[in-house]
Write an enzyme that holds these catalytic residues in place. Structure first.
Site, PDB file in Angstrom:
ATOM      1  N   ARG A   1       0.921  -1.091   0.173  1.00  0.00           N
ATOM      2  CA  ARG A   1      -0.018   0.091   0.146  1.00  0.00           C
ATOM      3  C   ARG A   1       1.017   1.180   0.026  1.00  0.00           C
ATOM      4  O   ARG A   1       1.633   1.397   0.972  1.00  0.00           O
ATOM      5  CB  ARG A   1      -0.877   0.005   1.173  1.00  0.00           C
ATOM      6  CG  ARG A   1      -1.576   1.227   1.369  1.00  0.00           C
ATOM      7  CD  ARG A   1      -2.342   1.241   2.742  1.00  0.00           C
ATOM      8  NE  ARG A   1      -3.091  -0.316   3.059  1.00  0.00           N
ATOM      9  CZ  ARG A   1      -3.151  -0.515   4.307  1.00  0.00           C
ATOM     10  NH1 ARG A   1      -2.745  -0.179   5.372  1.00  0.00           N
ATOM     11  NH2 ARG A   1      -3.701  -1.713   4.435  1.00  0.00           N
TER      12      ARG A   1
ATOM     13  N   HIS B   1       2.296  -2.421   5.655  1.00  0.00           N
ATOM     14  CA  HIS B   1       1.962  -2.661   3.985  1.00  0.00           C
ATOM     15  C   HIS B   1       2.543  -1.494   3.060  1.00  0.00           C
ATOM     16  O   HIS B   1       2.996  -2.185   1.901  1.00  0.00           O
ATOM     17  CB  HIS B   1       0.337  -2.230   4.000  1.00  0.00           C
ATOM     18  CG  HIS B   1      -0.380  -3.517   4.585  1.00  0.00           C
ATOM     19  ND1 HIS B   1      -0.710  -4.518   3.736  1.00  0.00           N
ATOM     20  CD2 HIS B   1      -1.133  -3.541   5.684  1.00  0.00           C
ATOM     21  CE1 HIS B   1      -1.664  -5.198   4.204  1.00  0.00           C
ATOM     22  NE2 HIS B   1      -1.792  -4.745   5.451  1.00  0.00           N
TER      23      HIS B   1
ATOM     24  N   ASP C   1      -3.060  -9.069   3.742  1.00  0.00           N
ATOM     25  CA  ASP C   1      -4.276  -9.263   4.212  1.00  0.00           C
ATOM     26  C   ASP C   1      -4.668 -10.335   3.455  1.00  0.00           C
ATOM     27  O   ASP C   1      -4.969 -10.157   2.244  1.00  0.00           O
ATOM     28  CB  ASP C   1      -5.032  -8.066   4.384  1.00  0.00           C
ATOM     29  CG  ASP C   1      -4.467  -6.959   5.201  1.00  0.00           C
ATOM     30  OD1 ASP C   1      -3.677  -7.153   6.040  1.00  0.00           O
ATOM     31  OD2 ASP C   1      -5.006  -5.675   4.679  1.00  0.00           O
TER      32      ASP C   1
ATOM     33  N   GLU D   1      -6.052  -8.539  14.111  1.00  0.00           N
ATOM     34  CA  GLU D   1      -6.857  -8.919  12.869  1.00  0.00           C
ATOM     35  C   GLU D   1      -6.538 -10.121  12.438  1.00  0.00           C
ATOM     36  O   GLU D   1      -5.479 -10.325  12.005  1.00  0.00           O
ATOM     37  CB  GLU D   1      -6.148  -7.851  11.962  1.00  0.00           C
ATOM     38  CG  GLU D   1      -6.544  -6.412  12.436  1.00  0.00           C
ATOM     39  CD  GLU D   1      -5.888  -5.270  11.457  1.00  0.00           C
ATOM     40  OE1 GLU D   1      -5.042  -5.416  10.394  1.00  0.00           O
ATOM     41  OE2 GLU D   1      -6.317  -4.084  11.258  1.00  0.00           O
TER      42      GLU D   1
ATOM     43  N   HIS E   1      -4.526 -10.149   8.704  1.00  0.00           N
ATOM     44  CA  HIS E   1      -3.190  -9.507   8.621  1.00  0.00           C
ATOM     45  C   HIS E   1      -1.934 -10.228   9.023  1.00  0.00           C
ATOM     46  O   HIS E   1      -2.001 -10.592  10.025  1.00  0.00           O
ATOM     47  CB  HIS E   1      -3.113  -8.151   9.366  1.00  0.00           C
ATOM     48  CG  HIS E   1      -1.897  -7.229   8.921  1.00  0.00           C
ATOM     49  ND1 HIS E   1      -1.882  -6.289   8.595  1.00  0.00           N
ATOM     50  CD2 HIS E   1      -0.767  -7.537   9.560  1.00  0.00           C
ATOM     51  CE1 HIS E   1      -0.529  -5.827   8.375  1.00  0.00           C
ATOM     52  NE2 HIS E   1      -0.081  -6.697   9.041  1.00  0.00           N
TER      53      HIS E   1
HETATM   54 ZN   LIG Z   1      -3.129  -5.580   6.916  1.00  0.00          ZN
END
Ligand SMILES: [Zn+2]
Length: 231
Positions: free
Chosen positions: A115, A142, A149, A207, A210
């Protein structure tokens, strides 16, 4: 000096402008590669930092890149293409994991990978809670192309296995410590965790979706758009 003044003024205006622009993309002055030139220098120095296209490394990998749609917690598309990039060793480890999953008829569906840092800045603006959104002060794993993910699917039907929550459900139920769940859901979460840990990935406790790769923080922070990487 009189003639020099407008020249100097113009110079300072231009420099000031560039500074402000750089500042808004990197307000905490992190060591971020935000030009292709910087990125290519890093890759030349250490080929392991190359961001590779997951669909090239794992042909047929299922992707659902929520951030390339409106269907994400920000309500707007963050990426202009539904692509998944990871640093080469991270992608290779995921390929090996997917290979071993095949024997039980399962595969991965990737929900997010690399990302650009601009995304992290925006996420924090929308949802300033660092349990579920990385702090822009440190950047996200990321941003380093060393986190993914993902969930599990059955290869024959493409159907997702039932997991504790939907992706990006910012709730206690998403945590690995949450156990008040049906037996099959606990098994599915454990299956994903088992395969990921076997191939060098580590959970992020809040999470279930993740995973960070080993030595994730050794990969550099980037703010390079997918389009640049696709050229
Ligand atoms: Zn993530």
């Amino acid at each position: 000096m009189k003639r020099l003044f407008p020249v100097l003024l113009a110079f300072f205006l231009v420099v000031g402008c560039c500074r402000n622009q750089r500042h808004s993309r990197n307000p905490y002055n992190l060591p971020i590669a935000n030009t292709m030139e910087m990125y290519l220098e890093q890759v030349a120095e250490n080929p392991d930092t190359q961001l590779v296209d997951l669909e090239e490394i794992i042909p047929g990998i299922a992707l659902y890149i929520a951030y390339a749609t409106e269907n994400n917690f920000t309500g707007v598309p963050i990426y202009t293409s539904p692509k998944a990039f990871l640093c080469r060793p991270v992608a290779m480890a995921l390929a090996a994991a997917q290979d071993s999953l095949k024997s039980i008829g399962m595969g991965f569906k990737v929900l997010d990978a690399y990302r650009p840092y601009a995304g992290t800045l925006y996420f924090y603006k929308v949802y300033p809670d660092t349990t579920f959104v990385a702090s822009p002060l440190s950047g996200s794993i990321h941003n380093r192309g060393a986190a993914v993910d993902l969930t599990l699917i059955r290869l024959d039907t493409g159907q997702e296995l039932e997991m504790p929550t939907l992706f990006d459900s910012f709730s206690d139920t998403a945590s690995h410590t949450f156990t008040d769940l049906p037996e099959n859901v606990l098994e599915n979460r454990a299956l994903l965790r088992g395969i990921m840990e076997a191939y060098g990935f580590h959970i992020y406790e809040p999470e279930w979706w993740h995973y960070n790769f080993t030595n994730a923080r050794s990969y550099p922070l980037r703010d390079i758009a997918f389009e640049e990487l696709m050229k």
